[in-house]
Design a protein around this motif. Structure first.
Motif, PDB file in Angstrom:
ATOM      1  N   VAL A   1       1.839   0.399   2.220  1.00 53.40           N
ATOM      2  CA  VAL A   1       2.283   1.614   1.704  1.00 53.40           C
ATOM      3  C   VAL A   1       3.564   1.796   1.670  1.00 53.40           C
ATOM      4  O   VAL A   1       4.262   2.436   0.798  1.00 53.40           O
ATOM      5  CB  VAL A   1       1.471   3.128   2.128  1.00 53.40           C
ATOM      6  N   ASP A   2       4.400   1.595   3.001  1.00 53.95           N
ATOM      7  CA  ASP A   2       5.651   1.516   2.934  1.00 53.95           C
ATOM      8  C   ASP A   2       6.605   0.799   1.789  1.00 53.95           C
ATOM      9  O   ASP A   2       7.598   1.360   1.350  1.00 53.95           O
ATOM     10  CB  ASP A   2       6.308   1.471   4.319  1.00 53.95           C
ATOM     11  N   THR A   3       6.166  -0.256   1.400  1.00 49.42           N
ATOM     12  CA  THR A   3       6.693  -1.253   0.407  1.00 49.42           C
ATOM     13  C   THR A   3       6.379  -0.322  -0.648  1.00 49.42           C
ATOM     14  O   THR A   3       7.458  -0.302  -1.395  1.00 49.42           O
ATOM     15  CB  THR A   3       6.178  -2.543   0.477  1.00 49.42           C
ATOM     16  N   ARG A   4       5.274  -0.007  -1.109  1.00 48.76           N
ATOM     17  CA  ARG A   4       5.027   0.556  -2.201  1.00 48.76           C
ATOM     18  C   ARG A   4       5.874   1.882  -2.426  1.00 48.76           C
ATOM     19  O   ARG A   4       6.423   2.180  -3.686  1.00 48.76           O
ATOM     20  CB  ARG A   4       3.673   0.904  -2.475  1.00 48.76           C
ATOM     21  N   ALA A   5       6.134   2.711  -1.411  1.00 45.55           N
ATOM     22  CA  ALA A   5       6.961   4.144  -1.570  1.00 45.55           C
ATOM     23  C   ALA A   5       8.149   3.584  -1.728  1.00 45.55           C
ATOM     24  O   ALA A   5       9.052   4.316  -2.749  1.00 45.55           O
ATOM     25  CB  ALA A   5       6.909   4.506  -0.241  1.00 45.55           C
ATOM     26  N   ARG A   6       8.793   2.669  -1.113  1.00 45.98           N
ATOM     27  CA  ARG A   6      10.336   2.131  -1.312  1.00 45.98           C
ATOM     28  C   ARG A   6      10.251   1.786  -2.813  1.00 45.98           C
ATOM     29  O   ARG A   6      11.462   2.134  -3.362  1.00 45.98           O
ATOM     30  CB  ARG A   6      10.750   1.036  -0.354  1.00 45.98           C
ATOM     31  N   ARG A   7       9.506   1.012  -3.106  1.00 47.21           N
ATOM     32  CA  ARG A   7       9.390   0.506  -4.697  1.00 47.21           C
ATOM     33  C   ARG A   7       9.434   1.698  -5.690  1.00 47.21           C
ATOM     34  O   ARG A   7      10.183   1.629  -6.622  1.00 47.21           O
ATOM     35  CB  ARG A   7       8.476  -0.271  -4.903  1.00 47.21           C
ATOM     36  N   ARG A   8       8.553   2.849  -5.407  1.00 46.89           N
ATOM     37  CA  ARG A   8       8.324   3.747  -6.418  1.00 46.89           C
ATOM     38  C   ARG A   8       9.662   4.444  -6.371  1.00 46.89           C
ATOM     39  O   ARG A   8      10.253   5.118  -7.547  1.00 46.89           O
ATOM     40  CB  ARG A   8       7.342   4.620  -6.033  1.00 46.89           C
ATOM     41  N   GLN A   9      10.509   4.616  -5.203  1.00 42.22           N
ATOM     42  CA  GLN A   9      11.583   5.579  -4.896  1.00 42.22           C
ATOM     43  C   GLN A   9      12.844   4.856  -5.835  1.00 42.22           C
ATOM     44  O   GLN A   9      13.552   5.739  -6.496  1.00 42.22           O
ATOM     45  CB  GLN A   9      12.076   5.788  -3.668  1.00 42.22           C
ATOM     46  N   GLU A  10      12.667   3.429  -5.667  1.00 44.80           N
ATOM     47  CA  GLU A  10      13.788   2.999  -6.612  1.00 44.80           C
ATOM     48  C   GLU A  10      13.720   2.942  -8.038  1.00 44.80           C
ATOM     49  O   GLU A  10      14.407   3.172  -8.806  1.00 44.80           O
ATOM     50  CB  GLU A  10      13.776   1.301  -6.219  1.00 44.80           C
ATOM     51  N   GLU A  11      12.432   3.063  -8.667  1.00 44.90           N
ATOM     52  CA  GLU A  11      12.105   3.088  -9.941  1.00 44.90           C
ATOM     53  C   GLU A  11      12.481   4.604 -10.242  1.00 44.90           C
ATOM     54  O   GLU A  11      12.919   4.818 -11.421  1.00 44.90           O
ATOM     55  CB  GLU A  11      10.522   3.139 -10.250  1.00 44.90           C
ATOM     56  N   LEU A  12      12.288   5.657  -9.726  1.00 39.35           N
ATOM     57  CA  LEU A  12      12.709   6.958  -9.946  1.00 39.35           C
ATOM     58  C   LEU A  12      14.136   7.090  -9.783  1.00 39.35           C
ATOM     59  O   LEU A  12      14.795   7.793 -10.798  1.00 39.35           O
ATOM     60  CB  LEU A  12      12.116   7.829  -8.891  1.00 39.35           C
TER      61      LEU A  12
ATOM     62  N   ASN B   1      12.132  12.551  -2.238  1.00 39.78           N
ATOM     63  CA  ASN B   1      12.242  12.099  -0.781  1.00 39.78           C
ATOM     64  C   ASN B   1      11.170  11.118  -0.638  1.00 39.78           C
ATOM     65  O   ASN B   1       9.965  11.012  -1.045  1.00 39.78           O
ATOM     66  CB  ASN B   1      11.808  13.335  -0.045  1.00 39.78           C
ATOM     67  N   LEU B   2      11.379  10.134   0.182  1.00 42.67           N
ATOM     68  CA  LEU B   2      10.410   8.955   0.577  1.00 42.67           C
ATOM     69  C   LEU B   2       9.142   9.322   1.032  1.00 42.67           C
ATOM     70  O   LEU B   2       7.982   8.754   0.738  1.00 42.67           O
ATOM     71  CB  LEU B   2      11.184   7.988   1.534  1.00 42.67           C
ATOM     72  N   ASP B   3       9.338  10.467   1.934  1.00 39.15           N
ATOM     73  CA  ASP B   3       7.938  10.884   2.513  1.00 39.15           C
ATOM     74  C   ASP B   3       6.885  11.733   1.497  1.00 39.15           C
ATOM     75  O   ASP B   3       5.609  11.320   1.642  1.00 39.15           O
ATOM     76  CB  ASP B   3       8.315  12.014   3.734  1.00 39.15           C
ATOM     77  N   GLU B   4       7.532  12.237   0.483  1.00 33.43           N
ATOM     78  CA  GLU B   4       6.792  12.839  -0.456  1.00 33.43           C
ATOM     79  C   GLU B   4       6.257  11.815  -1.243  1.00 33.43           C
ATOM     80  O   GLU B   4       5.059  11.871  -1.729  1.00 33.43           O
ATOM     81  CB  GLU B   4       7.809  13.740  -1.448  1.00 33.43           C
ATOM     82  N   ILE B   5       7.031  10.766  -1.487  1.00 32.34           N
ATOM     83  CA  ILE B   5       6.294   9.432  -2.439  1.00 32.34           C
ATOM     84  C   ILE B   5       5.266   9.047  -1.688  1.00 32.34           C
ATOM     85  O   ILE B   5       4.263   8.607  -2.196  1.00 32.34           O
ATOM     86  CB  ILE B   5       7.367   8.476  -2.588  1.00 32.34           C
ATOM     87  N   ARG B   6       5.412   8.737  -0.225  1.00 28.35           N
ATOM     88  CA  ARG B   6       4.396   7.967   0.512  1.00 28.35           C
ATOM     89  C   ARG B   6       3.007   9.233   0.251  1.00 28.35           C
ATOM     90  O   ARG B   6       2.054   8.447   0.516  1.00 28.35           O
ATOM     91  CB  ARG B   6       4.963   7.677   1.903  1.00 28.35           C
TER      92      ARG B   6
END
Length: 234
Positions: free
Chosen positions: A151-162, A170-175
């Motif tokens: 999930v941490d990898t996925r959250a970082r990827r999603r943040q980069e896309e956004l 915020n990374l915590d909100e995405i996670r």
């Protein structure tokens, strides 16, 4: 050569869409982003204040929803059109991500979208990514891949896309959003997110997109080769 259906299922932000697009391009197949269809329905429901507990409102809304994909040569991608309007950028925003799992869990919505997806892939020669392609939409898909990542990898990827789309979240909100969607998608009664028994597991936590594409293409090549050998023997 006989055309096949390639189903890529799995969790959000595992690289499903990017991998599916590249595989489709290499094979000359159509790419269908089924998640975008649910996002488009979510956008329509929000704009028209459709209650998720009112079956009459849901049914009437679905009858008025037309979803289509058009290739944009400028961006090099298939973009989503809702009732003739390009909604590609709007449906990728966080407020849609926060609601899409709750909309897609509605049985009437899933049945309507599955019927459309099956129609799109009836002639084969498609790569579809989503949550239930290999289990509900095309259980007879010749190649099935189930994608996951921590999930941490996925959250970082999603943040980069956004961030690429000028959205700072915020990374915590995405996670939190990913974990919430995982739970809803995996526990819903109507075609839940699960790995099909004959699906190849692909953990992308430490893989590049090129490696993911190679993994899928190897399974496609293996399927085509075994089919040819079977035909020759018969």
């Amino acid at each position: 050569m006989k055309k096949i259906v390639i189903a890529l299922d799995g969790y959000s932000s595992c690289g499903k869409s990017t991998t599916a697009k590249l595989v489709a391009a290499q094979l000359g197949y159509a790419y269908i982003d089924t998640g975008a269809m649910y996002r488009a329905v979510t956008l329509y429901f929000l704009r028209h204040h459709v209650s998720l507990t009112n079956q009459k409102e849901i049914k009437e809304a679905l009858e008025n929803i037309d979803i289509d994909f058009h290739y944009n040569p400028k961006t090099g991608r298939n973009e989503v059109f809702l009732n003739g309007l390009n909604v590609e950028d709007e449906i990728r925003k966080m407020y849609i991500s926060n609601q899409v799992s709750e909309v897609s869990v509605v049985p009437e919505v899933r049945r309507a979208m599955v019927a459309q997806q099956q129609k799109m892939g009836r002639k084969r020669g498609v790569v579809m990514d989503g949550r239930d392609i290999g289990t509900a939409v095309f259980p007879d898909a010749e190649v099935k891949i189930f994608m996951t990542a921590d999930v941490d990898t996925r959250a970082r990827r999603r943040q980069e896309e956004l961030l690429e789309k000028k959205q700072l979240v915020n990374l915590d909100e995405i996670r939190e959003n990913l974990q919430k969607r995982d739970h809803i998608d995996s526990t819903r009664k109507e075609s839940p997110l699960r790995r099909a028994e004959d699906a190849h597991l692909l953990d992308t936590s430490h893989m590049t997109i090129d490696e993911q594409v190679e993994f899928v293409m190897e399974r496609v090549a293996s399927n085509i080769l075994s089919t040819q050998e079977s035909l020759q023997q018969n």
